[in-house]
Design an enzyme around this catalytic site. Sequence first.
Site, PDB file in Angstrom:
ATOM      1  N   HIS A 269      27.023 -64.187 -17.738  1.00  0.00           N
ATOM      2  CA  HIS A 269      26.905 -63.336 -16.554  1.00  0.00           C
ATOM      3  C   HIS A 269      26.819 -64.161 -15.276  1.00  0.00           C
ATOM      4  O   HIS A 269      27.448 -63.840 -14.265  1.00  0.00           O
ATOM      5  CB  HIS A 269      25.664 -62.440 -16.719  1.00  0.00           C
ATOM      6  CG  HIS A 269      25.427 -61.510 -15.582  1.00  0.00           C
ATOM      7  ND1 HIS A 269      24.555 -61.808 -14.565  1.00  0.00           N
ATOM      8  CD2 HIS A 269      25.940 -60.290 -15.302  1.00  0.00           C
ATOM      9  CE1 HIS A 269      24.541 -60.807 -13.697  1.00  0.00           C
ATOM     10  NE2 HIS A 269      25.372 -59.876 -14.129  1.00  0.00           N
TER      11      HIS A 269
ATOM     12  N   TRP B  98      17.690 -58.475  -5.032  1.00  0.00           N
ATOM     13  CA  TRP B  98      17.093 -59.173  -6.175  1.00  0.00           C
ATOM     14  C   TRP B  98      16.237 -60.349  -5.713  1.00  0.00           C
ATOM     15  O   TRP B  98      16.521 -60.974  -4.709  1.00  0.00           O
ATOM     16  CB  TRP B  98      18.193 -59.691  -7.092  1.00  0.00           C
ATOM     17  CG  TRP B  98      18.810 -58.605  -7.924  1.00  0.00           C
ATOM     18  CD1 TRP B  98      19.753 -57.700  -7.526  1.00  0.00           C
ATOM     19  CD2 TRP B  98      18.516 -58.303  -9.282  1.00  0.00           C
ATOM     20  NE1 TRP B  98      20.071 -56.860  -8.554  1.00  0.00           N
ATOM     21  CE2 TRP B  98      19.322 -57.215  -9.657  1.00  0.00           C
ATOM     22  CE3 TRP B  98      17.652 -58.858 -10.220  1.00  0.00           C
ATOM     23  CZ2 TRP B  98      19.289 -56.661 -10.931  1.00  0.00           C
ATOM     24  CZ3 TRP B  98      17.630 -58.317 -11.483  1.00  0.00           C
ATOM     25  CH2 TRP B  98      18.438 -57.226 -11.830  1.00  0.00           C
TER      26      TRP B  98
ATOM     27  N   VAL C 242      20.870 -64.481  -4.303  1.00  0.00           N
ATOM     28  CA  VAL C 242      20.457 -65.497  -5.270  1.00  0.00           C
ATOM     29  C   VAL C 242      20.873 -65.041  -6.661  1.00  0.00           C
ATOM     30  O   VAL C 242      20.672 -63.887  -7.040  1.00  0.00           O
ATOM     31  CB  VAL C 242      18.941 -65.800  -5.196  1.00  0.00           C
ATOM     32  CG1 VAL C 242      18.096 -64.569  -5.461  1.00  0.00           C
ATOM     33  CG2 VAL C 242      18.557 -66.915  -6.145  1.00  0.00           C
TER      34      VAL C 242
ATOM     35  N   PHE D 226      27.470 -68.666   4.360  1.00  0.00           N
ATOM     36  CA  PHE D 226      27.301 -68.605   2.906  1.00  0.00           C
ATOM     37  C   PHE D 226      25.873 -68.997   2.534  1.00  0.00           C
ATOM     38  O   PHE D 226      25.532 -70.174   2.468  1.00  0.00           O
ATOM     39  CB  PHE D 226      28.314 -69.539   2.239  1.00  0.00           C
ATOM     40  CG  PHE D 226      28.346 -69.420   0.744  1.00  0.00           C
ATOM     41  CD1 PHE D 226      29.038 -68.386   0.136  1.00  0.00           C
ATOM     42  CD2 PHE D 226      27.688 -70.343  -0.049  1.00  0.00           C
ATOM     43  CE1 PHE D 226      29.077 -68.272  -1.250  1.00  0.00           C
ATOM     44  CE2 PHE D 226      27.729 -70.239  -1.439  1.00  0.00           C
ATOM     45  CZ  PHE D 226      28.425 -69.207  -2.034  1.00  0.00           C
TER      46      PHE D 226
END
Length: 156
Positions: free
Chosen positions: A88, A25, A80, A113
């Site tokens: 959501h 994404w 991201v 991370f």
Amino acid sequence: MSGQGAPTIFVDGEGARVVIVASRWHTEVMDGLIAGAQAALAEAKVTDVTVVRAPGSFELPIICQAYARQGYDAVIALGVIIRGSTPHFEYVSAAATDGLSRVALDTGVPVGFGLLTTDDEQQALDRAGLADSPEDKGREAVEAALSTWNVLRTLG
């Protein structure tokens, strides 16, 4: 920007086997994060690097776990999640974050991370390590994972 006060970390990753697991994404942001991670790995002298694309950020933990169990020395998780008008964001952010923490704790393999959780696209771009970005979270994820790997190696 939250990057103020961040330490400068120089790491030696020579001999490490590293996988970058990156969401598909938000292509521009992800391309920047991957490039930053790859540059940091090259500077740390890591030559054994695999790049894998995940369908989305929710899927990062299971893919990272699979690679951690295959003997990789460090896993770099990049994704991201941008806040929308529904819950959501909270569900996916919490699930992905908790899952990545579990991967590190359950396998003993450091997980860098690099999961951005932002209110809008501009905040993500500001952290993506692009030419005009003030922060490079892909690089920071690598530095954290390799620094942790080096500490763990001293324990034997």
